[in-house]
Motif scaffolding. Structure first.
Motif, PDB file in Angstrom:
ATOM      1  N   SER A  48       0.811  -1.221   0.000  1.00 34.65           N
ATOM      2  CA  SER A  48       0.000   0.000   0.000  1.00 34.65           C
ATOM      3  C   SER A  48       0.840   1.264   0.000  1.00 34.65           C
ATOM      4  N   ASN A  49       2.172   1.124  -0.037  1.00 32.10           N
ATOM      5  CA  ASN A  49       3.044   2.298  -0.116  1.00 32.10           C
ATOM      6  C   ASN A  49       4.097   2.076  -1.193  1.00 32.10           C
ATOM      7  N   ASP A  50       4.573   3.158  -1.764  1.00 30.10           N
ATOM      8  CA  ASP A  50       5.506   3.073  -2.891  1.00 30.10           C
ATOM      9  C   ASP A  50       6.847   2.461  -2.499  1.00 30.10           C
ATOM     10  N   GLU A  51       7.319   2.730  -1.306  1.00 34.67           N
ATOM     11  CA  GLU A  51       8.629   2.220  -0.893  1.00 34.67           C
ATOM     12  C   GLU A  51       8.667   0.695  -0.952  1.00 34.67           C
ATOM     13  N   LEU A  52       7.656   0.033  -0.425  1.00 36.95           N
ATOM     14  CA  LEU A  52       7.622  -1.431  -0.430  1.00 36.95           C
ATOM     15  C   LEU A  52       7.248  -1.962  -1.811  1.00 36.95           C
ATOM     16  N   ARG A  53       6.286  -1.322  -2.465  1.00 34.79           N
ATOM     17  CA  ARG A  53       5.858  -1.833  -3.777  1.00 34.79           C
ATOM     18  C   ARG A  53       6.960  -1.678  -4.828  1.00 34.79           C
ATOM     19  N   ASP A  54       7.823  -0.666  -4.680  1.00 39.28           N
ATOM     20  CA  ASP A  54       8.965  -0.518  -5.598  1.00 39.28           C
ATOM     21  C   ASP A  54       9.839  -1.769  -5.597  1.00 39.28           C
ATOM     22  N   VAL A  55       9.919  -2.439  -4.441  1.00 44.74           N
ATOM     23  CA  VAL A  55      10.727  -3.654  -4.305  1.00 44.74           C
ATOM     24  C   VAL A  55       9.976  -4.870  -4.824  1.00 44.74           C
TER      25      VAL A  55
ATOM     26  N   GLU B  69       5.574 -13.397   4.658  1.00 42.42           N
ATOM     27  CA  GLU B  69       5.857 -13.342   6.096  1.00 42.42           C
ATOM     28  C   GLU B  69       6.886 -12.263   6.424  1.00 42.42           C
ATOM     29  N   GLY B  70       6.509 -11.355   7.348  1.00 47.19           N
ATOM     30  CA  GLY B  70       7.422 -10.326   7.822  1.00 47.19           C
ATOM     31  C   GLY B  70       7.724  -9.238   6.816  1.00 47.19           C
ATOM     32  N   VAL B  71       7.038  -9.246   5.674  1.00 45.61           N
ATOM     33  CA  VAL B  71       7.319  -8.259   4.626  1.00 45.61           C
ATOM     34  C   VAL B  71       6.156  -7.288   4.451  1.00 45.61           C
ATOM     35  N   ASN B  72       4.950  -7.833   4.268  1.00 46.39           N
ATOM     36  CA  ASN B  72       3.787  -6.973   3.996  1.00 46.39           C
ATOM     37  C   ASN B  72       2.533  -7.448   4.713  1.00 46.39           C
ATOM     38  N   ASP B  73       2.700  -8.241   5.787  1.00 39.49           N
ATOM     39  CA  ASP B  73       1.552  -8.947   6.365  1.00 39.49           C
ATOM     40  C   ASP B  73       1.177  -8.533   7.782  1.00 39.49           C
ATOM     41  N   SER B  74       1.682  -7.411   8.261  1.00 40.57           N
ATOM     42  CA  SER B  74       1.384  -7.000   9.636  1.00 40.57           C
ATOM     43  C   SER B  74       0.026  -6.310   9.723  1.00 40.57           C
ATOM     44  N   VAL B  75      -0.468  -6.138  10.948  1.00 40.47           N
ATOM     45  CA  VAL B  75      -1.709  -5.392  11.172  1.00 40.47           C
ATOM     46  C   VAL B  75      -1.555  -3.964  10.661  1.00 40.47           C
ATOM     47  N   GLU B  76      -0.378  -3.390  10.843  1.00 40.44           N
ATOM     48  CA  GLU B  76      -0.125  -2.031  10.353  1.00 40.44           C
ATOM     49  C   GLU B  76      -0.233  -1.970   8.834  1.00 40.44           C
ATOM     50  N   HIS B  77       0.289  -3.001   8.143  1.00 40.45           N
ATOM     51  CA  HIS B  77       0.147  -3.052   6.696  1.00 40.45           C
ATOM     52  C   HIS B  77      -1.328  -3.144   6.304  1.00 40.45           C
ATOM     53  N   ALA B  78      -2.105  -3.926   7.036  1.00 31.99           N
ATOM     54  CA  ALA B  78      -3.530  -4.067   6.745  1.00 31.99           C
ATOM     55  C   ALA B  78      -4.256  -2.732   6.922  1.00 31.99           C
ATOM     56  N   ARG B  79      -3.931  -2.007   7.982  1.00 28.09           N
ATOM     57  CA  ARG B  79      -4.566  -0.709   8.210  1.00 28.09           C
ATOM     58  C   ARG B  79      -4.209   0.276   7.098  1.00 28.09           C
ATOM     59  N   SER B  80      -2.954   0.241   6.678  1.00 24.80           N
ATOM     60  CA  SER B  80      -2.523   1.116   5.586  1.00 24.80           C
ATOM     61  C   SER B  80      -3.256   0.787   4.289  1.00 24.80           C
ATOM     62  N   LEU B  81      -3.433  -0.516   4.023  1.00 28.76           N
ATOM     63  CA  LEU B  81      -4.144  -0.942   2.816  1.00 28.76           C
ATOM     64  C   LEU B  81      -5.611  -0.515   2.870  1.00 28.76           C
TER      65      LEU B  81
END
Length: 364
Positions: A221-228, A266-278
Motif C-alpha cells: 500500500s506504499n511506494d517504498e515497499l511496492r517498488d521492491v 511473512e514479515g514483509v507486507n503482512d502486519s496489522v499495520e500493513h492491513a490498516r494502511s491498505l
C-alpha cells in the motif's frame, strides 16, 4: 512458399475482412466461427456447408493448428496444468482450476515476463516474446478439448498466467473479444478477468476498449515497499495506479469490478499495520464502489527468499480489512503439488531480456 495464416484468434471483423479478400460473403464468418468454437472442427474438410472450392482454397492458405502439448500434469486436488511448446525452446503453462460452482482457466499472455516481480517464479525465467492472439486462444481450445472427455466446463477465464497482459495489448484484446463473442466462447464480461501489475497508460486504454473484469497485482500500500515487490511501480506509482483503476471503474455504462490481489509474505507486507494502511488506501479511492481484495498465501519456488505468512497472521490481516468495510477473500492454494499455484508458473523461456544482467531494470 508463403506461411499459412492460422485462423484461430481472428475476431468477427478480422474474419469478415479475410473472407472479403477471398470474394466470399460475410455470412461465412458466422459459419467458420461456429465450426471452430462450437463444433470443435480442426479440419476445413469437416466444414460441409463450405463449397469444395472454398475448402480447397482454405487448405492452401490457412490453418487451424494448435501448438504441441508437451505434458499434462494432474494435481491431487483436481487442478490440471498443460505445458505447451511454442518453438525456440519456449514453453508456456495453462492451468484449469475446478470448483464446485465453476471451472476457471488461467491462461498466459507472454513467454516469460519482463517485470521481475520478486515474489513470482515467472519473473525469474526472463522474457522472450509476446503471444499472438491465436496462441492465447489455443490455450482455451486445448483445455476445452481435454475437458470434454470428463464433461467439465470452462466458466471463467483469467489472464493470470505467464506474462503481463497489458504489455501485449492487441492480442489480449482480440482474445477477450472472442471469449465474449456468442459465435465463439460466449462468456459474460464478469467471467473474463485481465490481471495487471499496473501499466497505467495501457490500463487507461483498456478501460475504453474491453469491458471485462480487472485484477490489479497490488501487494503493498506504499511506494517504498511496492517498488521492491513490483518494480514497475517505480515507473507508475500507486497514486497513478489508483487513478487509473478509478477511471476504469467509471468508464462505460455497465457496472465494472476491480479486484486487488495481495500476496501474503511473512514479515514483509503482512502486519496489522500493513492491513490498516491498505484499508486506508482503498477506502480513500474506492469507498462505496465495486472493489475488493483477494489475499493470496505465497507459494514458494526454488529461487525465492520469501516465506508464506502464517494462517493466523492472514486471518488477522483479513479481519482488519473486514472491519474497515472492505470485501475480502483469501485464496485457497490449489495445484501446488504440480507447481500450478499462483506465482509458481515458470514454463521454459529462452530469455531475451538479459534478466541476469539486471533484474530490476524497468522497461523504457
Amino acid at each position: 512458399m508463403l506461411e499459412k495464416q492460422n485462423l484461430l484468434g481472428l475476431t468477427q471483423e478480422q474474419f469478415k475482412k479475410f473472407f472479403s479478400d477471398l470474394d466470399e460473403k460475410p455470412f461465412r464468418t458466422k459459419q467458420i466461427m461456429q465450426w471452430i468454437y462450437h463444433q470443435g472442427a480442426s479440419n476445413f474438410d469437416d466444414m460441409h456447408n463450405f463449397s469444395k472450392d472454398l475448402r480447397q482454397k482454405l487448405r492452401a492458405i490457412a490453418s487451424l493448428e494448435l501448438p504441441e502439448v508437451v505434458s499434462i500434469n494432474n494435481s491431487k486436488d483436481g487442478v490440471i496444468k498443460w505445458v505447451i511448446k511454442l518453438g525456440e525452446e519456449n514453453h508456456i503453462e495453462t492451468v484449469y482450476i475446478p470448483q464446485k460452482d465453476r471451472g476457471t482457466l488461467c491462461i498466459s499472455s507472454q513467454v516469460g515476463c519482463a517485470l521481475a516481480c520478486t515474489f513470482c517464479s515467472t519473473g525469474y525465467q526472463g522474457f522472450n516474446r509476446n503471444l499472438k492472439s491465436y496462441e492465447i486462444i489455443a490455450q482455451v481450445l486445448i483445455a476445452q478439448n481435454h475437458l470434454k472427455e470428463s464433461k467439465k466446463r470452462i466458466s471463467n477465464v483469467v489472464f493470470m498466467g505467464m506474462g503481463e497482459p497489458l504489455l501485449n495489448e492487441s492480442p489480449v484484446y482480440d482474445a477477450c473479444e472472442l471469449l465474449l463473442d456468442d459465435w465463439a466462447f460466449g462468456l459474460s464480461r464478469r467471467r473474463v478477468t485481465v490481471s495487471s501489475s499496473g501499466i497505467v497508460p495501457a490500463l487507461l486504454r483498456m478501460s475504453d476498449k474491453v469491458p471485462v473484469s480487472l485484477a490489479i497485482s497490488l501487494h503493498a500500500s506504499n511506494d517504498e515497499l511496492r517498488d521492491v515487490l513490483v518494480p514497475i511501480n517505480q515507473k507508475y506509482p500507486i497514486k497513478e495506479l489508483m487513478k487509473a483503476c478509478h477511471y476504469y471503474l467509471n468508464a462505460g455504462t455497465q457496472e465494472r469490478h476491480v479486484l486487488f490481489e495481495y500476496v501474503m509474505l511473512e514479515g514483509v507486507n503482512d502486519s496489522v499495520e500493513h492491513a490498516r494502511s491498505l484499508s486506508k488506501l482503498l477506502n480513500y479511492w474506492f469507498k462505496g464502489e465495486s472493489a475488493k481484495v483477494n489475499l493470496i498465501p505465497f507459494n514458494p519456488f526454488p529461487e525465492t527468499k520469501y516465506q508464506t505468512s502464517k494462517e493466523s497472521t492472514i486471518d488477522k490481516f483479513q479481519d482488519v480489512l473486514f472491519r474497515s468495510g472492505i470485501r475480502t477473500t483469501t485464496r485457497r492454494t490449489r495445484g501446488d503439488d504440480v507447481d500450478a499455484a499462483c506465482g509458481q508458473l515458470a514454463g521454459k523461456v529462452l530469455d531475451k531480456s538479459r534478466r541476469n544482467a539486471g533484474r530490476n531494470q524497468l522497461l523504457s
